[in-house]
Design a protein around this motif. Structure first.
Motif, mmCIF file in Angstrom:
data_model
loop_
_atom_site.group_PDB
_atom_site.id
_atom_site.type_symbol
_atom_site.label_atom_id
_atom_site.label_comp_id
_atom_site.label_asym_id
_atom_site.label_seq_id
_atom_site.Cartn_x
_atom_site.Cartn_y
_atom_site.Cartn_z
ATOM 1 N N LEU A 182 0.470 -1.444 -0.177
ATOM 2 C CA LEU A 182 -0.005 -0.174 -0.651
ATOM 3 C C LEU A 182 0.679 1.354 -0.205
ATOM 4 C CD1 LEU A 182 -2.937 1.461 0.693
ATOM 5 C CD2 LEU A 182 -2.399 1.324 3.197
ATOM 6 N N LYS A 183 1.531 1.346 0.618
ATOM 7 C CA LYS A 183 2.543 2.497 1.219
ATOM 8 C C LYS A 183 3.394 2.505 -0.084
ATOM 9 C CE LYS A 183 3.484 2.201 5.930
ATOM 10 N NZ LYS A 183 3.233 1.296 6.080
ATOM 11 N N ILE A 184 3.728 1.323 -0.908
ATOM 12 C CA ILE A 184 4.635 1.661 -2.196
ATOM 13 C C ILE A 184 3.185 2.460 -3.400
ATOM 14 C CG2 ILE A 184 5.951 0.307 -4.601
ATOM 15 C CD1 ILE A 184 6.486 -0.829 -2.289
ATOM 16 N N ALA A 185 1.970 1.746 -3.573
ATOM 17 C CA ALA A 185 1.316 2.214 -4.223
ATOM 18 C C ALA A 185 0.401 3.504 -4.568
ATOM 19 C CB ALA A 185 -0.091 1.449 -4.653
ATOM 20 N N GLN A 186 0.885 3.841 -2.960
ATOM 21 C CA GLN A 186 1.122 5.566 -2.730
ATOM 22 C C GLN A 186 1.508 6.728 -2.962
ATOM 23 O OE1 GLN A 186 -0.326 4.650 1.899
ATOM 24 N NE2 GLN A 186 -2.416 5.593 1.639
ATOM 25 N N GLN A 187 2.774 6.032 -3.524
ATOM 26 C CA GLN A 187 3.574 6.952 -3.563
ATOM 27 C C GLN A 187 3.697 7.455 -5.278
ATOM 28 O OE1 GLN A 187 7.733 5.426 -2.636
ATOM 29 N NE2 GLN A 187 6.890 5.415 -0.873
ATOM 30 N N HIS A 188 2.267 5.958 -6.430
ATOM 31 C CA HIS A 188 1.917 6.519 -7.543
ATOM 32 C C HIS A 188 1.820 7.402 -8.061
ATOM 33 C CE1 HIS A 188 5.179 3.165 -9.301
ATOM 34 N NE2 HIS A 188 4.297 2.768 -8.708
ATOM 35 N N PRO A 189 1.363 8.988 -8.714
ATOM 36 C CA PRO A 189 1.046 9.868 -8.897
ATOM 37 C C PRO A 189 -0.407 9.449 -9.155
ATOM 38 C CG PRO A 189 3.025 10.053 -10.060
ATOM 39 C CD PRO A 189 2.981 8.785 -9.037
ATOM 40 N N ASN A 190 -0.414 8.229 -10.252
ATOM 41 C CA ASN A 190 -2.329 8.529 -11.037
ATOM 42 C C ASN A 190 -3.033 7.282 -10.330
ATOM 43 O OD1 ASN A 190 -0.859 10.645 -12.947
ATOM 44 N ND2 ASN A 190 0.504 8.376 -13.774
ATOM 45 N N PHE A 191 -2.639 6.850 -8.960
ATOM 46 C CA PHE A 191 -3.315 5.948 -8.705
ATOM 47 C C PHE A 191 -3.805 6.541 -7.417
ATOM 48 C CE2 PHE A 191 -0.751 2.245 -10.917
ATOM 49 C CZ PHE A 191 -2.113 1.929 -10.890
ATOM 50 N N ASP A 192 -5.618 6.716 -7.287
ATOM 51 C CA ASP A 192 -6.300 6.751 -5.720
ATOM 52 C C ASP A 192 -6.046 5.158 -5.092
ATOM 53 O OD1 ASP A 192 -6.679 9.548 -5.934
ATOM 54 O OD2 ASP A 192 -8.315 9.689 -6.860
ATOM 55 N N VAL A 193 -5.913 4.911 -4.213
ATOM 56 C CA VAL A 193 -5.402 3.537 -3.887
ATOM 57 C C VAL A 193 -6.101 3.655 -3.021
ATOM 58 C CG1 VAL A 193 -3.960 1.475 -3.274
ATOM 59 C CG2 VAL A 193 -3.185 3.869 -4.226
ATOM 60 N N GLU A 194 -7.429 2.429 -2.666
ATOM 61 C CA GLU A 194 -7.975 2.081 -1.471
ATOM 62 C C GLU A 194 -7.502 0.538 -0.723
ATOM 63 O OE1 GLU A 194 -12.846 2.039 0.265
ATOM 64 O OE2 GLU A 194 -12.112 1.605 -1.986
ATOM 65 N N LEU A 195 -7.758 0.548 0.324
ATOM 66 C CA LEU A 195 -7.701 -1.109 0.908
ATOM 67 C C LEU A 195 -8.601 -1.979 1.728
ATOM 68 C CD1 LEU A 195 -4.785 -3.170 1.576
ATOM 69 C CD2 LEU A 195 -4.516 -2.035 3.851
ATOM 70 N N LEU A 196 -8.862 -3.056 0.579
ATOM 71 C CA LEU A 196 -9.823 -3.357 1.307
ATOM 72 C C LEU A 196 -9.247 -5.043 1.887
ATOM 73 C CD1 LEU A 196 -11.879 -3.415 -2.218
ATOM 74 C CD2 LEU A 196 -12.327 -2.003 0.012
ATOM 75 N N ASP A 197 -9.779 -5.316 3.395
ATOM 76 C CA ASP A 197 -9.286 -6.269 3.776
ATOM 77 C C ASP A 197 -11.377 -7.289 3.636
ATOM 78 O OD1 ASP A 197 -9.204 -8.095 5.757
ATOM 79 O OD2 ASP A 197 -8.203 -6.443 7.315
#
Length: 192
Positions: A26-41
């Motif tokens: 998640l931390k890596i994905a959040q550094q990618h400027p073209n993604f809004d990231v949501e974690l689903l458990d």
């Protein structure tokens, strides 16, 4: 343009390590400027075994949990499954989550972060590609496979990846962005 990326934790076991691996990714994905990231458990979402009377393709949902899951998945442009390997395959909870829906998954890319012993969860990913493809998704070939994953978990239960894992995560996210753009344009053109 921002793409909606959903990272799905597939394991629901009480002693699972999926959230630790997913937090790192998640931390890596959040550094990618073209993604809004949501974690689903899936443990928190807690879908019962498929309990809808109609085929998911019809989208005639009767249960509140299905309607909520449908809305969550429909809003995504791309997915990453974080999965362990159970007996040369993936958790039943992950299959159940996929089977609840149909149209909502279609024409979207899927990446994989897998973890396990010597195989690094690669057999789970291979098994997942069948249902993912049947749902009309594009399983991308770039993946993050973490062998002997417990070696990367420190005494504070934090995942500390090495350089090859970090590189594979960024490579996969870059490719996922390319596929997200292509498939979103395709979905838009078909809708027009």
């Amino acid at each position: 343009m921002k793409y909606q990326l959903k990272i799905i934790i597939g394991s629901t076991r009480p002693t699972r390590k999926g959230p630790i691996v997913a937090d790192w990714f998640l931390k890596i994905a959040q550094q990618h400027p073209n993604f809004d990231v949501e974690l689903l458990d899936l443990k928190e979402i807690n879908l019962p075994f498929m309990d809808e009377p109609e085929h998911p393709r019809l989208q005639k949902y009767t249960k509140a949990h299905t309607k909520k899951w449908s809305k969550t998945i429909d809003s995504a442009d791309a997915f990453v499954m974080v999965t362990p390997e159970y007996n040369f395959s993936y958790p039943a909870t992950l299959k159940n989550a996929l089977d609840y829906l149909s149209v909502e998954w279609s024409e979207k890319p899927m990446g994989f972060v897998s973890y396990g012993g010597v195989s690094g969860g690669t057999r789970a990913v291979q098994e997942l590609k069948g249902p993912v493809t049947a749902l009309g998704m594009m399983p991308i070939p770039q993946a993050v496979n973490i062998p002997f994953f417990t070696q990367f978990i420190n005494e504070d239960d934090v995942f500390e990846a090495n350089e090859p894992l970090e590189k594979s995560a960024n490579l996969m996210l870059n490719k996922l962005q390319n596929w997200s753009k292509a498939l979103k344009n395709m979905r838009k053109n078909v809708a027009d």
